[in-house]
Motif scaffolding. Structure first.
Motif, PDB file in Angstrom:
ATOM      1  N   ARG A   1     -27.163 -14.439  28.243  1.00 32.41           N
ATOM      2  CA  ARG A   1     -26.122 -14.570  29.283  1.00 32.41           C
ATOM      3  C   ARG A   1     -26.697 -14.412  30.690  1.00 32.41           C
ATOM      4  NH1 ARG A   1     -22.560 -11.177  25.628  1.00 32.41           N
ATOM      5  NH2 ARG A   1     -21.200 -12.672  24.560  1.00 32.41           N
ATOM      6  N   ARG A   2     -27.792 -13.667  30.821  1.00 31.68           N
ATOM      7  CA  ARG A   2     -28.376 -13.530  32.170  1.00 31.68           C
ATOM      8  C   ARG A   2     -29.435 -14.590  32.447  1.00 31.68           C
ATOM      9  NH1 ARG A   2     -30.731  -8.815  29.596  1.00 31.68           N
ATOM     10  NH2 ARG A   2     -33.017  -9.006  29.548  1.00 31.68           N
TER      11      ARG A   2
ATOM     12  N   ASN B   1     -22.659 -18.852  20.911  1.00 32.87           N
ATOM     13  CA  ASN B   1     -21.704 -18.893  22.023  1.00 32.87           C
ATOM     14  C   ASN B   1     -22.233 -18.163  23.256  1.00 32.87           C
ATOM     15  OD1 ASN B   1     -19.886 -20.390  20.548  1.00 32.87           O
ATOM     16  ND2 ASN B   1     -18.673 -18.632  19.893  1.00 32.87           N
ATOM     17  N   ALA B   2     -23.142 -17.214  23.051  1.00 35.06           N
ATOM     18  CA  ALA B   2     -23.732 -16.490  24.181  1.00 35.06           C
ATOM     19  C   ALA B   2     -24.893 -17.256  24.803  1.00 35.06           C
ATOM     20  CB  ALA B   2     -24.209 -15.114  23.731  1.00 35.06           C
ATOM     21  N   GLY B   3     -25.337 -18.328  24.146  1.00 32.53           N
ATOM     22  CA  GLY B   3     -26.439 -19.115  24.678  1.00 32.53           C
ATOM     23  C   GLY B   3     -27.756 -18.936  23.955  1.00 32.53           C
TER      24      GLY B   3
ATOM     25  N   ARG C   1     -27.800 -11.310  22.980  1.00 33.48           N
ATOM     26  CA  ARG C   1     -26.691 -11.982  23.670  1.00 33.48           C
ATOM     27  C   ARG C   1     -26.728 -11.693  25.166  1.00 33.48           C
ATOM     28  NH1 ARG C   1     -23.590 -10.069  19.127  1.00 33.48           N
ATOM     29  NH2 ARG C   1     -22.652  -8.481  20.471  1.00 33.48           N
ATOM     30  N   ARG C   2     -26.969 -10.441  25.524  1.00 43.27           N
ATOM     31  CA  ARG C   2     -27.009 -10.092  26.950  1.00 43.27           C
ATOM     32  C   ARG C   2     -28.145 -10.831  27.652  1.00 43.27           C
ATOM     33  NH1 ARG C   2     -26.204  -4.810  24.923  1.00 43.27           N
ATOM     34  NH2 ARG C   2     -28.418  -4.359  25.266  1.00 43.27           N
TER      35      ARG C   2
END
Length: 371
Positions: free
Chosen positions: A240-241, A272-274, A236-237
């Motif tokens: 998000r970046r 949802n995080a991409g 997820r991180r």
């Protein structure tokens, strides 16, 4: 004793996709063996494939080749008594890892999930296959299973031999001679990584470190999508970046339907995080491949809860431009045969699917609490 391996330069690695590519190569290598064959496989099932291997191993024994075969006590339960007798009569040293016994209770969950074959300790095959018709000659729906193996030559082969020798000693008490150092054969920088239950999880640690440092892409193909919390968080991180994060997972064809449903509990937050999620459609996706920027990891480990808790696993990490491009093309081709799951679509699935996913997710959580 913890066993970690170093990066080794000068290796040659060849990617082989699906049974029609890797089984003939493995059988040909057995036919050319001069001194030793060391095999270690989880899923071993009597059938057409196993019959070919038994005949090849029998011929090798007649030539004076020392043949050792480790099979898992659960994964090898469908290797018939007659086939075991054929192997042992021919001179194959057959060892069963952790045979199933009622009085072992939860120790029966500890399995050898590795897939490894060493030829004269100079050539190694490693990946995700078993010795079973499902990988090539089965005509059942969802077959043949989509799988990858790689052939390896060079200094890293000695580390794979050390890995095998250590398990042989653990199972038999017999100390095998240390492997000879291997000359350089190519340009690939490689390292052996392992999982030994909760005791050692180098495969997971390596994947997490690369995901956390990723700048361009994180592509992961896995048969059983039940990643640990730390892996889900890292994915997820990364998304998000702005990293291109794609998960290729098994679709409607699977040998573990409960995992297929239980894994869905992780979709919403990842989407949802991409993170992009793709379900493979034509047959069972059994491959385990990670591609993070230019780094590749492939082998036996699915990075799921069960593998990481109970199993012996073995992967190789590879940094080599040609292999990276081959893996990239393989995954792009596989993506074309997937159905992408979008966040909008996922939020609209019917209530009965949500209920089924919830039930199997709760059951999987209960199973994971077993000590």
């Amino acid at each position: 004793m913890r066993q970690r391996f170093q990066w080794r330069g000068g290796n040659r690695v060849e990617l082989m996709v699906d049974g029609e590519a890797f089984f003939p190569a493995m059988l040909a290598a057995i036919e050319q063996a001069h001194s030793s064959l060391q095999l270690e496989f989880y899923l071993v099932i009597s059938g057409k494939i196993m019959d070919r291997f038994i005949r090849a191993l029998t011929d090798a024994c007649r030539r004076g080749v020392q043949v050792r075969l480790i099979i898992d006590g659960f994964g090898g339960r469908h290797l018939s008594r007659a086939d075991r007798q054929r192997l042992e009569t021919a001179g194959v040293r057959l060892v069963v890892y952790n045979p199933l016994q009622l009085n072992k209770l939860t120790r029966n969950f500890a399995r050898d999930h590795r897939k490894l074959m060493l030829v004269d300790e100079r050539l190694a095959f490693i990946g995700g296959t078993g010795l079973a018709d499902e990988y090539w000659l089965s005509e059942r729906a969802g077959c043949p299973w989509h799988e990858v193996m790689c052939a390896v030559e060079g200094p890293v082969v000695a580390d794979l031999a050390r890995l095998y020798n250590r398990l042989w000693f653990r199972c038999t008490g017999q100390q095998l001679p240390p492997p000879s150092a291997q000359p350089e054969r190519g340009r690939a920088l490689m390292r052996v990584t392992t999982v030994q239950g909760l005791y050692q999880q180098d495969i997971k640690v390596a994947f997490l470190n690369h995901v956390n440092a990723a700048s361009e892409r994180v592509w992961l193909a896995t048969a059983y999508f039940m990643p640990s919390f730390s892996i889900r968080s890292a994915l997820r991180r990364a998304a998000r970046r702005g990293v291109d994060v794609r998960m290729l997972v098994a679709g409607p064809y699977t040998d573990q339907f409960w995992v297929y449903h239980a894994s869905k509990r992780y979709y919403r937050r990842l989407l949802n995080a991409g993170v992009r999620i793709f379900e493979y459609q034509p047959r069972f996706l059994h491959a385990k491949v990670g591609l993070v920027d230019e780094w590749v990891s492939l082998g036996s480990c699915n990075l799921d809860h069960w593998n990481l808790r109970w199993n012996l696993e073995a992967n190789v990490e590879v940094v080599e431009l040609d292999l990276t491009r081959q893996v990239e093309q393989l995954m792009l081709a596989d993506l074309e045969q997937c159905a992408e799951i979008t966040a909008a679509e996922w939020s609209k699935r019917p209530w009965h699917r949500k209920l089924k996913e919830l039930v199997w997710a709760l059951i999987s959580q209960l199973v994971l609490k077993i000590k």
